[in-house]
Motif scaffolding. Structure first.
Motif, PDB file in Angstrom:
ATOM      1  N   GLY A   9      34.094  58.645  56.722  1.00  0.00           N
ATOM      2  CA  GLY A   9      34.063  57.788  57.907  1.00  0.00           C
ATOM      3  C   GLY A   9      34.901  56.542  57.710  1.00  0.00           C
ATOM      4  O   GLY A   9      36.086  56.618  57.403  1.00  0.00           O
ATOM      5  N   ASP A  10      34.271  55.387  57.855  1.00  0.00           N
ATOM      6  CA  ASP A  10      34.971  54.107  57.722  1.00  0.00           C
ATOM      7  C   ASP A  10      34.958  53.574  56.297  1.00  0.00           C
ATOM      8  O   ASP A  10      35.334  52.428  56.063  1.00  0.00           O
ATOM      9  CB  ASP A  10      34.336  53.068  58.650  1.00  0.00           C
ATOM     10  CG  ASP A  10      34.544  53.400  60.123  1.00  0.00           C
ATOM     11  OD1 ASP A  10      35.536  54.082  60.441  1.00  0.00           O
ATOM     12  OD2 ASP A  10      33.715  52.976  60.954  1.00  0.00           O
ATOM     13  N   PHE A  11      34.515  54.389  55.346  1.00  0.00           N
ATOM     14  CA  PHE A  11      34.393  53.939  53.968  1.00  0.00           C
ATOM     15  C   PHE A  11      35.222  54.779  53.009  1.00  0.00           C
ATOM     16  O   PHE A  11      35.486  55.947  53.248  1.00  0.00           O
ATOM     17  CB  PHE A  11      32.923  53.980  53.515  1.00  0.00           C
ATOM     18  CG  PHE A  11      32.066  52.986  54.220  1.00  0.00           C
ATOM     19  CD1 PHE A  11      31.977  51.684  53.756  1.00  0.00           C
ATOM     20  CD2 PHE A  11      31.367  53.339  55.354  1.00  0.00           C
ATOM     21  CE1 PHE A  11      31.198  50.746  54.423  1.00  0.00           C
ATOM     22  CE2 PHE A  11      30.583  52.414  56.025  1.00  0.00           C
ATOM     23  CZ  PHE A  11      30.501  51.111  55.554  1.00  0.00           C
ATOM     24  N   ALA A  12      35.608  54.138  51.921  1.00  0.00           N
ATOM     25  CA  ALA A  12      36.229  54.823  50.789  1.00  0.00           C
ATOM     26  C   ALA A  12      35.185  54.816  49.681  1.00  0.00           C
ATOM     27  O   ALA A  12      34.550  53.796  49.421  1.00  0.00           O
ATOM     28  CB  ALA A  12      37.482  54.086  50.345  1.00  0.00           C
ATOM     29  N   VAL A  13      35.011  55.954  49.051  1.00  0.00           N
ATOM     30  CA  VAL A  13      34.076  56.066  47.937  1.00  0.00           C
ATOM     31  C   VAL A  13      34.905  56.017  46.662  1.00  0.00           C
ATOM     32  O   VAL A  13      35.819  56.819  46.481  1.00  0.00           O
ATOM     33  CB  VAL A  13      33.268  57.386  48.015  1.00  0.00           C
ATOM     34  CG1 VAL A  13      32.296  57.481  46.851  1.00  0.00           C
ATOM     35  CG2 VAL A  13      32.538  57.491  49.348  1.00  0.00           C
ATOM     36  N   ILE A  14      34.607  55.037  45.818  1.00  0.00           N
ATOM     37  CA  ILE A  14      35.373  54.850  44.590  1.00  0.00           C
ATOM     38  C   ILE A  14      34.449  54.858  43.375  1.00  0.00           C
ATOM     39  O   ILE A  14      33.256  54.593  43.481  1.00  0.00           O
ATOM     40  CB  ILE A  14      36.181  53.532  44.600  1.00  0.00           C
ATOM     41  CG1 ILE A  14      35.248  52.325  44.691  1.00  0.00           C
ATOM     42  CG2 ILE A  14      37.210  53.530  45.719  1.00  0.00           C
ATOM     43  CD1 ILE A  14      35.936  50.988  44.455  1.00  0.00           C
ATOM     44  N   TYR A  15      35.036  55.200  42.236  1.00  0.00           N
ATOM     45  CA  TYR A  15      34.376  55.033  40.949  1.00  0.00           C
ATOM     46  C   TYR A  15      35.026  53.829  40.298  1.00  0.00           C
ATOM     47  O   TYR A  15      36.228  53.816  40.064  1.00  0.00           O
ATOM     48  CB  TYR A  15      34.563  56.257  40.053  1.00  0.00           C
ATOM     49  CG  TYR A  15      33.671  57.401  40.423  1.00  0.00           C
ATOM     50  CD1 TYR A  15      32.346  57.436  39.989  1.00  0.00           C
ATOM     51  CD2 TYR A  15      34.135  58.446  41.204  1.00  0.00           C
ATOM     52  CE1 TYR A  15      31.513  58.491  40.335  1.00  0.00           C
ATOM     53  CE2 TYR A  15      33.309  59.503  41.545  1.00  0.00           C
ATOM     54  CZ  TYR A  15      31.997  59.518  41.110  1.00  0.00           C
ATOM     55  OH  TYR A  15      31.180  60.552  41.446  1.00  0.00           O
ATOM     56  N   GLU A  16      34.212  52.817  40.029  1.00  0.00           N
ATOM     57  CA  GLU A  16      34.712  51.626  39.357  1.00  0.00           C
ATOM     58  C   GLU A  16      33.837  51.383  38.134  1.00  0.00           C
ATOM     59  O   GLU A  16      32.639  51.106  38.272  1.00  0.00           O
ATOM     60  CB  GLU A  16      34.677  50.417  40.297  1.00  0.00           C
ATOM     61  CG  GLU A  16      35.292  49.184  39.721  1.00  0.00           C
ATOM     62  CD  GLU A  16      35.430  48.048  40.730  1.00  0.00           C
ATOM     63  OE1 GLU A  16      35.970  47.014  40.335  1.00  0.00           O
ATOM     64  OE2 GLU A  16      35.004  48.193  41.881  1.00  0.00           O
TER      65      GLU A  16
END
Length: 69
Positions: A9-16
């Motif tokens: 959707g309106d989000f980016a899923v990241i691994y930080e």
């Protein structure tokens, strides 16, 4: 290392640093794709082309080694 996992959707899923985070999509470089390495500067995430290429090469080598005799 920051890696873009996917867009939802309106989000980016990241691994930080091994933490999964949802960030607003508009903070991520428009050229970033799933699996790319990102650099955070001033609360925005930019594509790290050099480290993305290194990471993709390592992954390709690992995949090839699975099929070697």
């Amino acid at each position: 290392m920051i890696i873009l996992d996917r867009f939802e959707g309106d989000f980016a899923v990241i691994y930080e640093d091994d933490d999964l985070k949802n960030i607003p999509k508009e903070l991520v470089d428009i050229n970033a794709k799933e699996g790319t390495v990102l650099i955070k500067k001033e609360n925005k995430y930019y594509l790290d082309e050099k480290n993305t290429a290194v990471r993709r090469k390592k992954i390709a080598e690992l995949q090839e080694s699975l099929f070697e005799d």
